[in-house]
Design a protein around this motif. Structure first.
Motif: not given
Length: 261
Positions: A130, A134, A137, A144, A146, A212
């Motif tokens: 994850k 992130a 992204w 990003g 989380l 995410v």
């Protein structure tokens, strides 16, 4: 000068965020940011010849004078560059510090436990994957996210045996509404009978949940400018939620949208 922190009621927060995240509203800054995200992801996937609709942001392949799609051979150098940059970052572990609310011993001990929770999350099986998503992204869109929350329904549940109505009355607890835990140390036969009668409740232990959040579904306080999340009065995630949960949380009934052909 820092902006004063506003105390939101549930109803005020729901109304404000609903208007700020209205998918039908025209938000030029937000739309332009999402268009750039589309372009970056197109380059990452190897699409290098395209035009973008100025209204919807959709991408269309470029065509030659005869209307044929361009099929030039291109080498995608962006994907390995981004992947290599993310790999360098994931090799480093950030340092988390939990600050105590006060100098009292109980708060200092609680902060130490909080830091141990971060170590526990890092060691979980899915956290690294994850974290990579992130960062992926962030590398391509500039954002990003989380989201770490406490999921009270996660984890293996503990079975708690409950008193029957007769047992509550015998213990002088007849006036207590709701279930009451039975006395510990019951015999195996008594436990078996309670299981047969359904006089128990399975209570999950709870656990940390890491998710995410897509940048397309994440909204933040536009007045914070470049101060980051720390300067935001609010942030929100656009997702599907049962209307009854919205009502229980805010006391407001969500409006139903009617599709008109």
């Amino acid at each position: 000068m820092a902006r004063p922190k506003r105390k939101w009621s549930d109803a005020d927060a729901f109304d404000h965020v609903s208007r700020a995240c209205d998918p039908d509203a025209q938000q030029p800054d937000r739309l332009e940011w999402e268009r750039r995200m589309f372009r970056n992801l197109a380059y990452l996937s190897g699409i290098q010849h395209f035009s973008q609709d100025p209204i919807s942001g959709r991408l269309h392949p470029l065509r030659d004078a005869r209307g044929r799609r361009r099929t030039d051979f291109t080498a995608n150098l962006i994907l390995p560059t981004v992947t290599r940059a993310i790999a360098k970052i994931t090799g480093l572990n950030g340092t988390f510090t939990v600050a105590p609310n006060s100098g009292e011993r109980k708060d200092r001990e609680a902060s130490k436990i909080g830091e141990k929770f971060f170590d526990y999350v890092r060691l979980s099986e899915s956290f690294k994957d994850k974290e990579n998503r992130a960062l992926f992204w962030a590398a391509n869109t500039g954002l990003g996210v989380l989201k770490l929350t406490w999921d009270p329904d996660a984890g293996d549940p503990d079975r708690v045996f409950l008193m029957s109505d007769d047992e509550k009355e015998a213990a002088g607890l007849a006036s207590v509404s709701g279930p009451v835990a039975a006395e510990p140390g019951m015999s195996p036969e008594a436990l078996r009978m309670k299981e047969e009668k359904g006089e128990y409740e399975d209570i999950p232990k709870g656990d940390i949940a890491v998710d995410v959040v897509s940048p397309y579904a994440f909204y933040w306080d536009a007045d914070a400018k470049d101060g980051g999340l720390e300067d935001c009065l609010w942030c929100a995630q656009k997702t599907l939620v049962d209307k009854e949960k919205v009502f229980q949380r805010s006391g407001l009934r969500a409006k139903e949208k009617v599709l008109v052909k």
